[in-house]
Design a protein around this motif. Structure first.
Motif: not given
Length: 356
Positions: A327-343
């Motif tokens: 499964e592929v889940v594309v995260f929103s960079s606007e929300f905290a989980p996306g920021e965590q994933l960016s890190n």
């Protein structure tokens, strides 16, 4: 998102005519459109006539129907519009062909996209169309002396208002009802069909009782209450993590992202089946070990435009994961989980099994 028509354009490209109905839809389109795509729609352009055949309009704006070859896309979140810039390929005024122009796409304006849609982009459009009928949700978090209202969007949460009214003893102490009154007044102006009230202790219940007494129209929108350890951003994260928003608005993606990022970080901390970073994740995809691929939308768009620094092809990784049943889940960079994933490098995976 309302899909008006589907079909095929030149050279086998997908052709979709749609109408964005919310700011969320504009945000989705900002992650679907890429350089080289074609976008067709109505617009205005300042045109100055200087020939002998036509009167000089002094550079007045005229209505045009244009097709642009996209060069850049910008989601102007606080202006509630999407800016699509590029070169005019077709136009209702032939003398404008070949010139640069920007279409300002706003909600309820029809446009046509022609491009080779990638699987995740096609899914994003479908999810946006399905989410059109989902209710707008506001999350109220309350504790002694503080109250916050957040609106839930598909691109993240926005803090609508924060309120403070110190209670207890002292020169600046105020009755608890002062805070509840300000909260009720604020909620009257929030465009939400459903409200979740959350927070620690009994304050949230007292606040809800006050709303039922003084603001019955607002209280009728309260769908549920949730116990959290704090108010504010932390409280909102707990509400999302516990699935309260999903119960009210099934189509929201944020609760899912919160759940996945929490599972990822827990697995990483305990050395279980997870990986992150481009090389490690690409290798796991090749081995067929990826159960769920997590990738940040902003980073994915950067890599697709050849502006990033990944030495692996993002599209190939996604295709490999899907071909092998992941499964592929594309995260929103606007929300905290996306920021965590960016890190963590912008890409990670929950694995079916360890590969090392």
């Amino acid at each position: 998102m309302r899909i008006v028509q589907r079909g095929h354009g030149a050279e086998g490209r997908d052709r979709v005519t749609l109408v964005p109905e919310t700011v969320d839809d504009l945000w989705h389109l900002s992650h679907v459109l890429e350089p080289g795509d074609l976008v067709e729609g109505d617009t205005t352009r300042r045109i100055q006539r200087n020939d002998d055949q036509m009167r000089d309009t002094g550079g007045e704006r005229e209505h045009l129907h244009v097709t642009l070859e996209v060069e850049d896309v910008e989601f102007a979140r606080f202006a509630n519009r999407l800016r699509v810039g590029g070169v005019i390929q077709h136009c209702s005024m032939e003398d404008q062909i070949g010139l640069h122009h920007t279409i300002n796409v706003e909600t309820h304006e029809e446009l046509t996209i022609e491009k080779y849609l990638k699987p995740d982009q096609r899914d994003r459009i479908e999810e946006a169309a399905e989410a059109t009928d989902a209710p707008d949700v506001a999350v109220v978090t309350v504790e002694e002396g503080e109250a916050y209202v957040h609106t839930v969007q598909q691109y993240g949460t926005d803090e609508y208002v924060s309120l403070t009214a110190p209670t207890g003893k002292g020169e600046y102490a105020q009755p608890r009802t002062t805070l509840f009154e300000e909260l009720g007044s604020a909620l009257q102006h929030v465009d939400a069909e459903a409200i979740i009230v959350a927070g620690p202790g009994f304050t949230k219940r007292d606040a809800l009782d006050y709303l039922k007494e003084e603001y019955p129209d607002v209280a009728e929108k309260v769908a549920t209450t949730v116990d959290t350890s704090a108010a504010g951003d932390r409280g909102v994260h707990e509400v999302l993590k516990r699935g309260a928003v999903e119960d009210v608005q099934d189509q929201t993606r944020i609760a899912r992202e919160s759940e996945l990022i929490d599972e990822l970080t827990e697995r990483i901390s305990t050395g279980e089946k997870a990986t992150y970073g481009i090389e490690e994740t690409a290798e796991a995809a090749e081995y067929g070990a990826v159960g769920t691929l997590l990738v940040v939308d902003e980073r994915l768009r950067t890599e697709r435009q050849d502006e990033g620094d990944w030495e692996r092809d993002a599209n190939e990784i996604i295709e490999t994961v899907e071909q092998k049943g992941g499964e592929v889940v594309v995260f929103s960079s606007e929300f905290a989980p996306g920021e965590q994933l960016s890190n963590l490098g912008g890409i990670a995976a929950l694995l079916r099994y360890r590969i090392q």
